[in-house]
Design an enzyme around this catalytic site. Structure first.
Site, PDB file in Angstrom:
ATOM      1  N   PRO A   1       0.812  -1.218   0.000  1.00 15.73           N
ATOM      2  CA  PRO A   1       0.000   0.000   0.000  1.00 15.73           C
ATOM      3  C   PRO A   1       0.850   1.274   0.000  1.00 15.73           C
ATOM      4  O   PRO A   1       0.344   2.340  -0.313  1.00 15.73           O
ATOM      5  CB  PRO A   1      -0.821  -0.101   1.297  1.00 15.73           C
ATOM      6  CG  PRO A   1      -0.742  -1.525   1.715  1.00 15.73           C
ATOM      7  CD  PRO A   1       0.551  -2.053   1.197  1.00 15.73           C
TER       8      PRO A   1
ATOM      9  N   GLU B   1       3.402  -8.272   8.400  1.00 17.53           N
ATOM     10  CA  GLU B   1       3.497  -6.801   8.345  1.00 17.53           C
ATOM     11  C   GLU B   1       4.264  -6.340   7.112  1.00 17.53           C
ATOM     12  O   GLU B   1       4.429  -5.141   6.901  1.00 17.53           O
ATOM     13  CB  GLU B   1       4.173  -6.255   9.605  1.00 17.53           C
ATOM     14  CG  GLU B   1       3.503  -6.660  10.919  1.00 17.53           C
ATOM     15  CD  GLU B   1       2.015  -6.387  10.926  1.00 17.53           C
ATOM     16  OE1 GLU B   1       1.622  -5.253  10.610  1.00 17.53           O
ATOM     17  OE2 GLU B   1       1.246  -7.318  11.239  1.00 17.53           O
TER      18      GLU B   1
ATOM     19  N   ARG C   1      -2.296  -9.705 -20.611  1.00 16.11           N
ATOM     20  CA  ARG C   1      -3.249  -9.511 -21.705  1.00 16.11           C
ATOM     21  C   ARG C   1      -2.753  -8.505 -22.738  1.00 16.11           C
ATOM     22  O   ARG C   1      -3.274  -8.454 -23.848  1.00 16.11           O
ATOM     23  CB  ARG C   1      -4.630  -9.119 -21.172  1.00 16.11           C
ATOM     24  CG  ARG C   1      -4.662  -7.828 -20.441  1.00 16.11           C
ATOM     25  CD  ARG C   1      -5.992  -7.595 -19.742  1.00 16.11           C
ATOM     26  NE  ARG C   1      -7.095  -7.373 -20.677  1.00 16.11           N
ATOM     27  CZ  ARG C   1      -7.284  -6.229 -21.349  1.00 16.11           C
ATOM     28  NH1 ARG C   1      -6.461  -5.220 -21.198  1.00 16.11           N
ATOM     29  NH2 ARG C   1      -8.307  -6.114 -22.155  1.00 16.11           N
TER      30      ARG C   1
ATOM     31  N   ASP D   1      -9.954  -0.528 -24.765  1.00 15.07           N
ATOM     32  CA  ASP D   1     -10.210  -0.697 -23.337  1.00 15.07           C
ATOM     33  C   ASP D   1     -10.401   0.627 -22.630  1.00 15.07           C
ATOM     34  O   ASP D   1      -9.862   1.647 -23.042  1.00 15.07           O
ATOM     35  CB  ASP D   1      -9.007  -1.368 -22.668  1.00 15.07           C
ATOM     36  CG  ASP D   1      -8.958  -2.845 -22.943  1.00 15.07           C
ATOM     37  OD1 ASP D   1     -10.014  -3.411 -23.240  1.00 15.07           O
ATOM     38  OD2 ASP D   1      -7.864  -3.412 -22.861  1.00 15.07           O
TER      39      ASP D   1
HETATM   40  N1  4HQ Z   1      -0.618  -5.529   0.911  1.00 15.18           N
HETATM   41  N2  4HQ Z   1      -1.413  -3.186  -3.082  1.00 15.18           N
HETATM   42  C1  4HQ Z   1       0.339  -5.824   3.148  1.00 15.18           C
HETATM   43  C2  4HQ Z   1      -1.483  -4.696   0.224  1.00 15.18           C
HETATM   44  C3  4HQ Z   1      -1.228  -4.278  -1.176  1.00 15.18           C
HETATM   45  C4  4HQ Z   1      -1.920  -3.245  -1.850  1.00 15.18           C
HETATM   46  C5  4HQ Z   1       0.533  -6.216   0.340  1.00 15.18           C
HETATM   47  C6  4HQ Z   1      -0.898  -5.823   2.303  1.00 15.18           C
HETATM   48  C7  4HQ Z   1       1.745  -6.216   1.262  1.00 15.18           C
HETATM   49  C8  4HQ Z   1       2.545  -6.712   3.460  1.00 15.18           C
HETATM   50  N3  4HQ Z   1      -0.354  -4.773  -2.052  1.00 15.18           N
HETATM   51  N4  4HQ Z   1       1.380  -6.631   2.587  1.00 15.18           N
HETATM   52  N5  4HQ Z   1      -2.880  -2.461  -1.365  1.00 15.18           N
HETATM   53  O1  4HQ Z   1      -2.453  -4.270   0.779  1.00 15.18           O
HETATM   54  O2  4HQ Z   1      -0.477  -4.106  -3.207  1.00 15.18           O
END
Ligand code: 4HQ
Length: 259
Positions: free
Chosen positions: A89, A116, A154, A169
């Site tokens: 995130p 985490e 794709r 698209d």
């Molecule tokens: N995570 N976009 C926490 C995500 C995520 C997102 C992946 C959760 C990594 C450690 N990954 N882990 N949003 O929420 O890609």
């Protein structure tokens, strides 16, 4: 193109990449997806891949050693250099423009975190780019990696049976897609718009562009603000706005739309 995925759940990635257009791209040898499990690279008897967070507090962090070894194995499995992406995130938001850029790479490595996340030192030293698929929290990076693989897969040349479909698209022109219909032309749920039955391809193209512009204006004004519209597009959007506002007014006045 070759994509290597570092994941504690290789089976999930394999399954995701084996169906539909992306599965077919693999069968056509346009795309290869390989998974590497850090657990296979752990050196202790328990095959440990996580440790407690330094500084205390809840949660576990993925250890450097098994991840570095898995990354090294993935990098050594093919000759060309691979851009390494960590899904989190904290990353830059994945957009169709970023997808199109990544689709042109010869190789990619996608690193999936659980718990985490991964030790920050590994991100600093081994990762080229951090990407997020959206502002929500997943339980791991695998769904993010699957999204990246799907969106990129794709776009590989020959993956879509009709090459024109990628150009049409949503987002490829910075706008949302227009509505689509199939037969029957008349159905209990309603009729297909007349223009689509007209056979007039110039009019159909203009109608579709107008709908794309109108829907983007209504639903994603943020996208419209960035789109660079030509004279025709501006005029079509103006028409859409005028018609939409007129329809709103007549609804408010309690006038039912004409049958
Ligand atoms: N995570 N976009 C926490 C995500 C995520 C997102 C992946 C959760 C990594 C450690 N990954 N882990 N949003 O929420 O890609």
């Amino acid at each position: 193109m070759r994509i290597d995925v570092i994941t504690l759940f290789p089976e999930f990635i394999r399954q995701c990449a084996s169906v539909g257009v992306v599965g077919r791209a693999q069968e056509r040898n346009l795309l290869t997806v390989e998974s590497w499990n850090p657990r296979d690279f752990a050196t202790d008897n328990y095959r440990t891949v996580d440790g407690r967070t330094c500084g205390g507090g809840p949660g576990m962090v993925m250890l450097i050693q098994p991840l570095r070894a898995a990354l090294a194995a993935a990098r050594a499995a093919a000759p060309s250099a691979a851009r390494t992406i960590y899904l989190s995130p904290q990353g830059a938001r994945l957009t169709q423009a970023r997808v199109a850029g990544l689709a042109r790479e010869e190789r990619l490595i996608l690193l999936c975190g659980r718990y985490e996340g991964v030790d920050e030192r590994l991100i600093e030293r081994e990762v080229d780019e951090e990407l997020s698929i959206g502002d929500y929290v997943l339980s791991g990076g695998e769904l993010g990696a699957a999204v990246v693989i799907d969106a990129i897969g794709r776009l590989q040349d020959g993956a879509l049976n009709d090459a024109a479909s990628a150009e049409q698209d949503s987002f490829s022109n910075g706008l949302l897609d227009c509505p689509h219909y199939a037969r029957p032309m008349q159905d209990a749920l309603g009729a297909v718009p007349d223009v689509l039955q007209s056979g007039n391809h110039a009019m159909i193209r203009r109608w579709r562009l107008k709908q794309s512009l109108g829907r983007t204006w209504l639903r994603r004004p943020d996208l419209l603000a960035r789109a660079d519209l030509d004279g025709e597009a501006r005029q079509l959007l103006e028409e859409f706005r005028r018609e939409w506002l007129a329809a709103q007014c007549s609804q408010r006045a309690g006038n039912a739309p004409e049958p």
